[in-house]
Write a protein that holds these residues in place. Structure first.
Motif, PDB file in Angstrom:
ATOM      1  N   LEU A 189       0.835  -1.206   0.000  1.00 22.90           N
ATOM      2  CA  LEU A 189       0.000   0.000   0.000  1.00 22.90           C
ATOM      3  C   LEU A 189       0.870   1.257   0.000  1.00 22.90           C
ATOM      4  N   ILE A 190       0.495   2.192  -0.886  1.00 26.49           N
ATOM      5  CA  ILE A 190       1.123   3.517  -0.895  1.00 26.49           C
ATOM      6  C   ILE A 190       0.015   4.516  -0.553  1.00 26.49           C
ATOM      7  N   VAL A 191       0.248   5.359   0.434  1.00 25.58           N
ATOM      8  CA  VAL A 191      -0.735   6.390   0.773  1.00 25.58           C
ATOM      9  C   VAL A 191      -0.088   7.757   0.553  1.00 25.58           C
ATOM     10  N   VAL A 192      -0.742   8.578  -0.253  1.00 27.80           N
ATOM     11  CA  VAL A 192      -0.262   9.954  -0.428  1.00 27.80           C
ATOM     12  C   VAL A 192      -1.342  10.865   0.141  1.00 27.80           C
ATOM     13  N   ASP A 193      -1.041  11.505   1.242  1.00 28.47           N
ATOM     14  CA  ASP A 193      -2.067  12.309   1.917  1.00 28.47           C
ATOM     15  C   ASP A 193      -1.395  13.326   2.827  1.00 28.47           C
ATOM     16  N   PRO A 194      -1.973  14.534   2.916  1.00 23.71           N
ATOM     17  CA  PRO A 194      -1.364  15.535   3.798  1.00 23.71           C
ATOM     18  C   PRO A 194      -1.540  15.217   5.283  1.00 23.71           C
ATOM     19  N   ARG A 195      -2.463  14.312   5.614  1.00 26.90           N
ATOM     20  CA  ARG A 195      -2.634  13.924   7.017  1.00 26.90           C
ATOM     21  C   ARG A 195      -2.145  12.493   7.220  1.00 26.90           C
ATOM     22  N   ARG A 196      -1.675  12.209   8.447  1.00 25.94           N
ATOM     23  CA  ARG A 196      -1.238  10.852   8.752  1.00 25.94           C
ATOM     24  C   ARG A 196      -2.480  10.040   9.138  1.00 25.94           C
ATOM     25  N   ILE A 197      -3.298   9.742   8.131  1.00 22.52           N
ATOM     26  CA  ILE A 197      -4.579   9.079   8.378  1.00 22.52           C
ATOM     27  C   ILE A 197      -4.348   7.627   8.799  1.00 22.52           C
ATOM     28  N   LYS A 198      -5.395   7.029   9.368  1.00 21.88           N
ATOM     29  CA  LYS A 198      -5.251   5.699   9.955  1.00 21.88           C
ATOM     30  C   LYS A 198      -4.727   4.666   8.953  1.00 21.88           C
ATOM     31  N   ILE A 199      -5.228   4.719   7.724  1.00 25.19           N
ATOM     32  CA  ILE A 199      -4.833   3.689   6.757  1.00 25.19           C
ATOM     33  C   ILE A 199      -3.349   3.805   6.413  1.00 25.19           C
ATOM     34  N   ALA A 200      -2.738   4.974   6.675  1.00 27.27           N
ATOM     35  CA  ALA A 200      -1.293   5.115   6.436  1.00 27.27           C
ATOM     36  C   ALA A 200      -0.513   4.131   7.314  1.00 27.27           C
ATOM     37  N   GLY A 201      -1.123   3.720   8.427  1.00 28.65           N
ATOM     38  CA  GLY A 201      -0.480   2.734   9.300  1.00 28.65           C
ATOM     39  C   GLY A 201      -0.328   1.366   8.648  1.00 28.65           C
ATOM     40  N   PHE A 202      -1.035   1.131   7.547  1.00 28.72           N
ATOM     41  CA  PHE A 202      -0.938  -0.142   6.830  1.00 28.72           C
ATOM     42  C   PHE A 202      -0.006  -0.031   5.621  1.00 28.72           C
ATOM     43  N   ALA A 203       0.531   1.173   5.391  1.00 29.35           N
ATOM     44  CA  ALA A 203       1.240   1.438   4.136  1.00 29.35           C
ATOM     45  C   ALA A 203       2.739   1.142   4.223  1.00 29.35           C
ATOM     46  N   ARG A 204       3.320   0.732   3.084  1.00 34.52           N
ATOM     47  CA  ARG A 204       4.771   0.659   2.963  1.00 34.52           C
ATOM     48  C   ARG A 204       5.335   2.076   2.880  1.00 34.52           C
ATOM     49  N   HIS A 205       4.606   2.914   2.124  1.00 32.16           N
ATOM     50  CA  HIS A 205       5.045   4.301   1.988  1.00 32.16           C
ATOM     51  C   HIS A 205       3.901   5.239   2.290  1.00 32.16           C
ATOM     52  N   TRP A 206       4.083   6.136   3.238  1.00 36.64           N
ATOM     53  CA  TRP A 206       3.169   7.266   3.379  1.00 36.64           C
ATOM     54  C   TRP A 206       3.916   8.484   2.883  1.00 36.64           C
ATOM     55  N   LEU A 207       3.443   9.044   1.782  1.00 32.13           N
ATOM     56  CA  LEU A 207       4.071  10.237   1.246  1.00 32.13           C
ATOM     57  C   LEU A 207       3.246  11.431   1.688  1.00 32.13           C
ATOM     58  N   ARG A 208       3.891  12.350   2.395  1.00 30.08           N
ATOM     59  CA  ARG A 208       3.169  13.501   2.920  1.00 30.08           C
ATOM     60  C   ARG A 208       3.298  14.641   1.916  1.00 30.08           C
ATOM     61  N   SER A 209       2.195  14.933   1.247  1.00 33.58           N
ATOM     62  CA  SER A 209       2.230  15.969   0.222  1.00 33.58           C
ATOM     63  C   SER A 209       1.690  17.270   0.782  1.00 33.58           C
ATOM     64  N   ASN A 210       2.240  18.365   0.333  1.00 26.25           N
ATOM     65  CA  ASN A 210       1.659  19.667   0.670  1.00 26.25           C
ATOM     66  C   ASN A 210       0.279  19.762   0.029  1.00 26.25           C
ATOM     67  N   LEU A 211      -0.619  20.541   0.649  1.00 28.93           N
ATOM     68  CA  LEU A 211      -1.975  20.663   0.118  1.00 28.93           C
ATOM     69  C   LEU A 211      -1.937  21.169  -1.317  1.00 28.93           C
ATOM     70  N   GLY A 212      -2.726  20.514  -2.176  1.00 25.79           N
ATOM     71  CA  GLY A 212      -2.881  21.009  -3.545  1.00 25.79           C
ATOM     72  C   GLY A 212      -1.680  20.798  -4.444  1.00 25.79           C
TER      73      GLY A 212
END
Lengths: 528, 377
Positions: A43-66
C-alpha cells in the motif's frame, strides 16, 4: 470506479490518495486492509494527514496541500526515465505519450520535493513500486477533486494508470470512491446540467430528438445548464429567480457560507423538498415533506456502478411522500402529465432511454445488483471497464502542468486549513445527528493540530480556539493529534456550530465547478 | 469425472476442489454440520470442536472446519461418537458462566417444558437477551444437553455497557473467538484479542480497556457474528426478539459503497440493522453509521406536513395548497423570465427513479438544463 470493490483484494499494489478511507468508506477500507494483511498487497498512501490507513502502508508520502499534479508527474518522470512503463499498452491503447513525456521531463524528484515536500527518494521508491506491480489499483476521493486543479488531478491519475497498463485488468483501475449513497445514480440519471441519462449530451441533436419523442414534448433546450456552484452566484445577481431543491442542504455544504446564504435570500421563490427542516429549508417559501430510504421502493447505484434495490420497510411519517410522486404532482399541475404506477414503471422508462441501463430490471437485481453498462436483458453487466478499448477508442494522455492552489499562506494567515469528514458523522449531520450514540462519539467541531503547532500557539487539548480565514471566523475545540502535520490544521465540515465552510474558499475548478474545500489559509488564536 | 477429487460423506460421493474443507463440501451439499467458532470470511481456528466428524482411518475425531477434503476420504457426520463429543463440548460451554436459556437447571426430559415455561420470564434480566436466537441454545436443544454434568463456574468479569452501541456480557461468552476474527481478519480494526489465558480467558480490547477507550470503531461486526448473547446491540437488547420482527432487505443510504442491509421492523418501526451475508458488496460487514445510525428514520423532527411561509413564519398546509402554489409560482416565473431563470438541485441521496423524474421535470416541463446536485460538494 473502473473496477469493483471486491477487485481491490486482487491488486498487488494499491495507491490511495485524497481518501481517508477508514473513516469515510469504512467497508471499502476493509478490502484494502485485508489485501495488505493477508494477500501481500503493498500500500502507498499519499495524503497531507497521517490518516489511519497510512499505518498499513509501505510508503506514506506527505504531500503539501494542492500539490497533486506535481507528485503524480514526478512519479511518471521516474517511471519513464527508468523505462518501467508498459510500452505495449502505451503503443496499442493510448495516444499523446510524447507530449506527456515532454511535460513530465522537468518534474524530477528533486523539483517535485520542492513543491510537494515529499522526499525525492521516497517518491522514487513509490513510483517504482507502483510501476513494477502486475496489477495496481488507484483509489481516490474528494482530496483529489476538491481543488481548483481537481480535474487536472483526476486526469493525472488516469495518465499514471495508463502509463503502467493498469486499466481494463483485474486488480487495477482508477477508482474514485463516491461519497454519497446515490451520487453515481444522480449523475447517471441526468442530474447534471450538460447530459441526459447515461451521459447523453444535451447538445447532441439525436439525443435531444430521442428524449423529445420519449417524453412527448418539443423544444428541449440544447444549451448546457448551470452547475450548482454557478446557480448561487446568479441568484445573487438576480438572474436566477427560483430554485427547487430536493434533498440537499447547500447552506452547510457550500463553500463560503455567508455568501451562499445571501444568494439564496435573493431568490424570488425557493422550494425545498426534504425529510428534515434543514438550514436550507428554513429559508424556503414552501417546504415539501418527503419519504426517506426506508420508506420507499427504488434503486441506488453504488460507487462501483452496481445498481441495487431499495425496499420499503416502514410507512413515511404524516403526509410525507416519495420524492418522485411530489415532483410528478407539480408537473401535472403545470400541465404536463407524469403518471407512473410505481417506481418499477419509472425504471422501465429509464431502461428504454438509457443504453447503459437498458438491461436493468427489478427482477434481475432482486438478489444481487448489476454493474452498468448493461446494454441488454441478457447482458451480465460490466464489472471492469475498458478491458478491450476506451469509449473514445484510444486513451488520451493529457500533458498537465502544476498550478498552485488558489490561496496561499502569508503573514496574516500563516496556517493551511483542510477539511473533511469523521467516522461518526455524515455530511451535514442531518441524519447522523439524530443518533445520540454518534453524537456521544463525535460531539462537535474541532480543529486537529500537530503537537508542535499546538505548543507554538500555547494550545492544549480541549482549549477553545478562534480560527479565521479571509472570509469568516469560527471558534472550535483544539484536538492535538498525531494525524496532523505541522503547518496544516484540519476541521470536519459536519457542524453548523464551528462550520468549516465559513472559512473555505469558493474558488472553483474551471471544468468541474468543484470548490477548493481542501486548501485555504487561516490564522489561529486562543479564544479569550 | 476426476476420481482424484471424490469424497464420501454419509455414504454418498461428492466432488471437491483441492483446498476445500470437509465442512465446505458438506455445506455445499446441504449436509448439516454444526459450527460455533467457524467464521466463513476468515481462516478456521478449530477452536470449539463442535464441528467434529468421523474420518475413516483417522485416530481421533476431526474438526471439519479446518480439515481439507482428501481423495477417497470417507466421512461420517453424525455417528454416536460424534454426537457424544458434541454433547461434551456443549456441556462444558453451558457450565461456564450464565447460560440461563433453560438448559442449565433441567435434565434432558424436562427440556422442552422448561423452555416453554421460561418464555413467561421474558423481559427480565435473568433471561438471556438472545433467548430464541442463540446458536448455543439451539444446539443444546438439538443435542438434548443439560448443564448438570459439570459444576457451574462463575465468570469473574463485569458486564460492560459504558459505550453507546454494544453491550459485552462476559458471563455469556463461550470464547469461540468469532468476534476476534471478525475484528482482526475481516474488518482488520485490530481492536480486540484473547487475554488472560486458561480458565480466565477473556476477550479484551487493548490492555483490557472499555471498548470506548480502545481502537474500537463500533462497526459491530463482532455483534453480528457472536453466536450467543455475549455481544448485543445496546439499543435492541431485550427489546427486540427476532420472532417479533419482519426483516426487509435494502441498500444503505449513507456513503457510496451501497452495503446491503436488513432492516428489522417491529410494530412499524426500524429497531435494528444488520448486514446481509453472502452478497456483494459488503458480505455482512457494515460501519457504525450503517449499523447504528438509523434513528433519523423515526425522529420526531421529521417533516410530516407541507409548509408554506407567511409573514416570515411557516404554517402547515395541505398537499393541494402547497403543490398548487409551487406549480403556479414556477409557472409564472417560467413565463415571465424563461425556464433558464429556474434551477433544480436534485439529490445524491434519493433514488435513481427520483433523480430521473427530477431530470425529466427540469428539461421537459421547466424547459431548462439547470439541474445539478451536490456531487461537487
Amino acid at each position: 470506479m473502473t473496477n469493483t470493490i471486491g477487485d481491490m483484494e486482487k491488486a498487488d499494489v494499491i495507491l490511495i490518495t485524497g481518501s481517508n478511507t477508514t473513516e469515510n468508506h469504512p467497508v471499502i477500507s476493509t478490502y484494502i486492509k485485508r489485501a495488505v494483511k493477508f494477500k501481500g498487497a503493498k500500500l502507498i498512501v499519499v495524503d497531507p494527514r497521517r490518516i489511519k490507513i497510512a499505518g498499513f502502508a509501505r510508503h506514506w508520502l506527505r504531500s503539501n496541500l494542492g500539490s497533486d499534479v506535481a507528485w503524480i508527474n514526478g512519479m511518471m518522470h521516474v517511471i519513464i526515465k527508468e523505462n518501467l512503463y508498459d510500452k505495449e499498452f502505451v503503443n496499442a491503447r493510448t495516444e499523446g505519450f510524447e507530449q506527456l513525456k515532454a511535460m513530465v521531463e522537468k518534474f524530477t524528484p528533486e523539483y517535485v520535493e520542492e513543491i510537494t515536500g515529499i522526499p525525492a527518494q521516497k517518491l522514487t521508491e513509490a513510483a517504482r513500486m507502483y510501476a513494477q506491480a502486475k496489477a495496481a489499483s488507484i483509489v481516490y476521493c474528494m482530496g483529489i477533486t476538491q481543488h481548483i486543479s481537481g480535474t487536472d488531478n483526476v486526469k493525472s491519475l488516469a495518465n499514471l494508470a495508463m502509463l503502467c497498463g493498469n486499466l481494463g485488468i483485474e486488480g487495477g483501475g482508477v477508482n474514485p470512491l463516491r461519497g454519497q449513497n446515490n451520487v453515481q445514480g444522480a449523475c447517471d440519471m441526468g442530474g447534471l446540467p450538460n447530459v441526459f441519462t447515461g451521459y447523453q449530451s444535451v447538445n447532441n441533436a439525436d439525443a435531444v430528438k430521442k428524449m423529445e419523442a420519449a417524453w412527448g414534448v418539443s423544444g428541449l433546450s440544447d444549451k448546457p445548464g448551470l452547475k450548482v456552484t454557478e446557480m448561487l452566484p446568479m441568484a445573487h445577481t438576480g438572474e436566477m429567480k427560483a430554485l427547487y431543491i430536493i434533498g440537499e442542504n447547500p447552506l452547510v455544504s457550500d463553500p463560503d457560507l455567508n455568501h451562499a446564504k445571501k444568494s439564496i435570500e435573493h431568490l424570488d421563490f425557493l422550494v425545498v423538498q426534504d425529510i428534515f427542516l434543514t438550514e436550507t429549508a428554513q429559508l424556503a417559501d414552501v417546504v415539501l415533506p418527503s419519504a426517506c430510504f426506508a420508506e420507499k421502493e427504488g434503486t441506488f447505484s453504488n460507487t462501483e456502478r452496481r445498481v441495487q434495490r431499495v425496499r420499503k420497510a416502514v410507512d413515511a411519517p404524516g403526509q410525507a411522500m416519495d420524492d418522485w410522486r411530489i415532483t410528478c404532482e407539480i408537473a401535472k399541475r403545470m400541465g404536463y402529465a407524469m403518471d407512473y404506477a410505481d417506481a418499477e414503471a419509472i425504471m422501465k422508462e429509464i431502461a428504454s432511454v438509457t443504453p447503459s441501463y437498458a438491461g436493468i430490471t427489478y427482477e434481475r437485481i432482486d438478489y444481487e445488483g448489476i454493474h452498468w453498462p448493461c446494454p441488454a436483458a441478457d447482458h451480465p453487466g460490466t464489472p471492469i471497464l475498458h478491458t478491450a478499448q476506451f469509449p473514445i477508442g484510444k486513451g488520451k494522455f493529457h500533458a498537465i502542468d502544476y498550478i498552485p492552489p488558489a490561496e496561499s499562506t502569508d503573514k496574516e494567515y500563516p496556517m493551511y486549513l483542510t477539511t473533511g469528514r469523521v467516522l461518526y458523522h455524515y455530511h451535514t449531520k442531518t441524519m447522523t445527528g439524530k443518533t445520540e450514540g454518534l453524537n456521544e462519539r463525535s460531539p462537535g467541531s474541532f480543529v486537529e493540530i500537530s503537537f508542535k503547532d499546538a505548543t507554538a500557539y500555547g494550545l492544549r487539548d480541549g482549549d477553545t480556539v478562534e480560527i479565521a480565514s479571509r472570509r469568516g471566523t469560527i471558534t472550535s475545540a483544539v484536538k492535538v493529534s498525531g494525524m496532523a502535520v505541522s503547518g496544516t490544521v484540519f476541521i470536519p465540515f459536519h457542524f453548523i456550530e464551528g462550520a468549516a465552510n465559513m472559512l473555505t474558499n469558493a474558488a472553483l475548478d474551471p471544468v468541474s465547478g468543484i470548490p477548493e474545500y481542501k486548501v485555504c489559509a487561516v490564522r489561529l488564536a486562543k479564544a479569550a | 469425472m476426476d476420481t482424484q477429487n471424490l469424497i464420501v460423506i454419509n455414504g454418498n460421493e461428492f466432488t471437491f476442489t483441492p483446498g476445500e474443507t470437509i465442512l465446505q463440501v458438506a455445506r455445499r451439499n446441504s449436509i448439516p454440520i454444526p459450527t460455533l467458532c467457524h467464521l466463513k470470511k476468515a481462516n478456521p481456528t478449530g477452536q470449539c470442536r463442535i464441528c467434529v466428524v468421523e474420518v475413516e482411518g483417522a485416530r481421533s475425531l476431526v474438526a471439519s472446519c479446518a480439515a481439507p477434503a482428501g481423495p477417497n476420504m470417507v466421512v461420517r457426520t453424525e455417528t454416536p461418537a460424534v454426537v457424544e463429543a458434541r454433547r461434551l463440548v456443549l456441556q462444558l460451554m453451558l457450565s461456564s458462566g450464565n447460560h440461563n436459556c433453560a438448559a442449565r437447571v433441567s435434565d434432558d426430559n424436562e427440556w422442552s417444558r422448561f423452555q416453554l415455561e421460561v418464555n413467561r420470564y421474558d423481559k427480565t434480566d435473568a433471561l438471556c437477551p438472545v433467548w430464541g436466537d442463540c446458536e448455543l441454545q439451539h444446539l443444546a436443544y438439538q443435542y438434548q444437553v443439560s448443564a448438570e454434568r459439570f459444576p457451574k463456574t462463575e465468570v469473574p468479569y463485569e458486564m460492560e455497557d459504558v459505550n453507546p452501541f454494544i453491550v459485552r456480557d462476559f458471563s455469556r461468552c463461550i470464547k469461540c473467538g468469532r468476534c476476534v476474527q471478525a475484528c482482526n481478519d475481516v474488518q482488520v480494526n485490530n481492536a480486540i484479542s484473547f487475554g488472560y489465558r486458561g480458565t480466565d480467558t477473556k476477550i479484551v480490547a487493548a490492555e483490557d480497556k472499555a471498548l470506548k477507550d480502545s481502537d474500537c470503531v463500533f462497526c459491530g461486526e463482532c455483534v453480528q457474528v457472536c453466536p450467543v448473547g455475549a455481544l448485543v446491540e445496546k439499543n435492541a437488547r431485550y427489546d427486540v426478539r427476532p420472532w417479533e420482527c419482519e426483516k426487509v432487505r435494502t441498500t444503505c443510504s449513507y456513503c457510496g459503497v451501497g452495503c446491503q442491509l436488513w432492516l428489522h421492523v417491529k410494530e412499524g418501526k426500524v429497531v435494528k440493522v444488520s448486514g446481509v451475508e453472502d452478497v456483494a458488496p459488503n458480505y455482512g460487514s457494515l460501519c457504525v453509521k450503517g449499523r447504528f445510525g438509523f434513528d433519523f428514520i423515526h425522529s420526531p423532527e421529521r417533516l410530516t406536513d407541507p409548509l408554506i411561509k407567511e409573514n416570515g413564519k411557516f404554517r402547515k398546509a395541505t398537499w393541494d395548497e402547497a403543490l398548487n402554489l409551487v406549480a403556479r409560482k414556477l409557472g409564472d416565473i417560467k413565463e415571465k423570465n424563461g425556464g433558464d431563470s429556474i434551477g433544480v438541485l436534485t439529490s445524491a441521496r434519493v433514488s435513481n427513479e427520483e433523480n430521473y423524474i427530477a431530470n425529466k421535470f427540469t428539461r421537459a416541463v421547466l424547459k431548462t438544463n439547470n439541474i445539478d446536485h451536490c456531487a461537487r460538494l
